[in-house]
Design a protein around this motif. Structure first.
Motif, PDB file in Angstrom:
ATOM      1  N   LEU A  43       0.776  -1.234   0.000  1.00 22.08           N
ATOM      2  CA  LEU A  43       0.000   0.000   0.000  1.00 22.08           C
ATOM      3  C   LEU A  43       0.809   1.287   0.000  1.00 22.08           C
ATOM      4  CD1 LEU A  43      -2.646  -1.065   2.582  1.00 22.08           C
ATOM      5  CD2 LEU A  43      -2.976  -0.734   0.157  1.00 22.08           C
ATOM      6  N   CYS A  44       2.055   1.220   0.292  1.00 21.43           N
ATOM      7  CA  CYS A  44       2.789   2.460   0.540  1.00 21.43           C
ATOM      8  C   CYS A  44       3.831   2.764  -0.525  1.00 21.43           C
ATOM      9  CB  CYS A  44       3.459   2.369   1.896  1.00 21.43           C
ATOM     10  SG  CYS A  44       2.280   2.055   3.206  1.00 21.43           S
ATOM     11  N   CYS A  45       3.651   2.261  -1.706  1.00 19.93           N
ATOM     12  CA  CYS A  45       4.677   2.413  -2.729  1.00 19.93           C
ATOM     13  C   CYS A  45       4.274   3.405  -3.793  1.00 19.93           C
ATOM     14  CB  CYS A  45       4.997   1.059  -3.343  1.00 19.93           C
ATOM     15  SG  CYS A  45       5.649  -0.105  -2.122  1.00 19.93           S
ATOM     16  N   PRO A  85       2.595   5.500  -6.893  1.00 12.98           N
ATOM     17  CA  PRO A  85       1.230   5.846  -7.270  1.00 12.98           C
ATOM     18  C   PRO A  85       0.861   5.251  -8.618  1.00 12.98           C
ATOM     19  CG  PRO A  85       2.684   7.712  -7.624  1.00 12.98           C
ATOM     20  CD  PRO A  85       3.514   6.613  -6.988  1.00 12.98           C
ATOM     21  N   LEU A  89      -2.947   0.855  -4.999  1.00 13.69           N
ATOM     22  CA  LEU A  89      -1.771   1.564  -4.500  1.00 13.69           C
ATOM     23  C   LEU A  89      -1.938   3.072  -4.532  1.00 13.69           C
ATOM     24  CD1 LEU A  89       1.068  -0.524  -6.158  1.00 13.69           C
ATOM     25  CD2 LEU A  89       0.192  -0.690  -3.833  1.00 13.69           C
ATOM     26  N   GLN A  90      -2.832   3.548  -5.345  1.00 11.18           N
ATOM     27  CA  GLN A  90      -3.043   4.988  -5.454  1.00 11.18           C
ATOM     28  C   GLN A  90      -3.692   5.589  -4.212  1.00 11.18           C
ATOM     29  OE1 GLN A  90      -6.225   6.001  -8.224  1.00 11.18           O
ATOM     30  NE2 GLN A  90      -6.869   3.878  -8.085  1.00 11.18           N
ATOM     31  N   TYR A  91      -4.332   4.794  -3.396  1.00 12.55           N
ATOM     32  CA  TYR A  91      -5.107   5.327  -2.286  1.00 12.55           C
ATOM     33  C   TYR A  91      -4.244   5.518  -1.048  1.00 12.55           C
ATOM     34  CZ  TYR A  91      -8.642   3.796  -5.515  1.00 12.55           C
ATOM     35  OH  TYR A  91      -9.371   3.590  -6.649  1.00 12.55           O
ATOM     36  N   LYS A  92      -3.799   6.720  -0.842  1.00 13.14           N
ATOM     37  CA  LYS A  92      -2.998   7.050   0.343  1.00 13.14           C
ATOM     38  C   LYS A  92      -3.904   7.391   1.518  1.00 13.14           C
ATOM     39  CE  LYS A  92       0.722   6.636  -2.041  1.00 13.14           C
ATOM     40  NZ  LYS A  92       1.413   5.380  -1.977  1.00 13.14           N
ATOM     41  N   ASN A  93      -5.155   7.721   1.229  1.00 13.37           N
ATOM     42  CA  ASN A  93      -6.134   8.081   2.236  1.00 13.37           C
ATOM     43  C   ASN A  93      -6.815   6.814   2.741  1.00 13.37           C
ATOM     44  OD1 ASN A  93      -8.966   8.615   3.041  1.00 13.37           O
ATOM     45  ND2 ASN A  93      -8.394  10.749   2.683  1.00 13.37           N
ATOM     46  N   ASP A  94      -6.787   6.589   4.044  1.00 12.59           N
ATOM     47  CA  ASP A  94      -7.372   5.373   4.617  1.00 12.59           C
ATOM     48  C   ASP A  94      -8.870   5.267   4.357  1.00 12.59           C
ATOM     49  OD1 ASP A  94      -4.907   4.636   5.556  1.00 12.59           O
ATOM     50  OD2 ASP A  94      -5.320   5.084   7.660  1.00 12.59           O
ATOM     51  N   ARG A 141      -2.320  -0.662   8.169  1.00 11.11           N
ATOM     52  CA  ARG A 141      -2.648  -0.743   6.739  1.00 11.11           C
ATOM     53  C   ARG A 141      -2.240  -2.085   6.145  1.00 11.11           C
ATOM     54  NH1 ARG A 141      -3.743   4.177   3.912  1.00 11.11           N
ATOM     55  NH2 ARG A 141      -2.930   3.356   1.969  1.00 11.11           N
TER      56      ARG A 141
END
Length: 141
Positions: free
Chosen positions: A14-16, A18, A35-40, A112
């Motif tokens: 999840l943290c790589c 975009p 992977l684009q979703y940085k917002n929980d 996450r």
């Protein structure tokens, strides 16, 4: 009706990098679209919406305004023999979804990676069950 279930995206990493979003389709064929979703909030809602869609279309889980995701899990568990581990993970995912939506003080995933691994594990079993019921990946109902 014929319901075709396309590959659900993986969210374990999840943290790589975009990725541009895939618009206009129920599921992306890209294994990295989450992977684009940085917002929980967006991550949780999109993942659980995809699971809900899969339960309704692939497993004939009940739908409607008075049918929650826990009800859909129970119906699928009873009709398709989901493993206890998968049911536990499904309930975890839905509980996190409910908390992030309804609990004013719950504003971020506690872990996450755990959420993502739970999602990927559930997705794998559900897709394997669908393969077992139809060699084409489509369910005729």
């Amino acid at each position: 009706a014929i319901h075709c279930i396309f590959p659900l995206p993986k969210i374990a990493d999840l943290c790589c990098r975009p990725v541009l979003p895939t618009m206009g389709s129920a599921f992306s064929t890209s294994s990295s679209s989450y992977l684009q979703y940085k917002n929980d909030f967006e991550l949780v809602i999109r993942a659980t919406k995809d699971l809900e869609y899969l339960l309704e279309t692939g497993f004939d889980a009940p739908s409607g305004k008075n049918v929650g995701l826990h009800d859909k899990i129970t119906a699928t568990q009873n009709s398709h023999g989901l493993s206890p581990d998968t049911v536990k993970k499904l309930r975890y995912l839905v509980t996190i979804r409910n908390k992030i939506v309804h609990d004013h003080d719950f504003n971020a995933l506690p872990d996450r990676v755990h959420f993502a691994k739970s999602y990927d594990s559930v997705e794998k079993e559900l897709k394997e069950k669908l393969k077992g019921s139809s060699s084409s990946g489509c369910v005729i109902s």
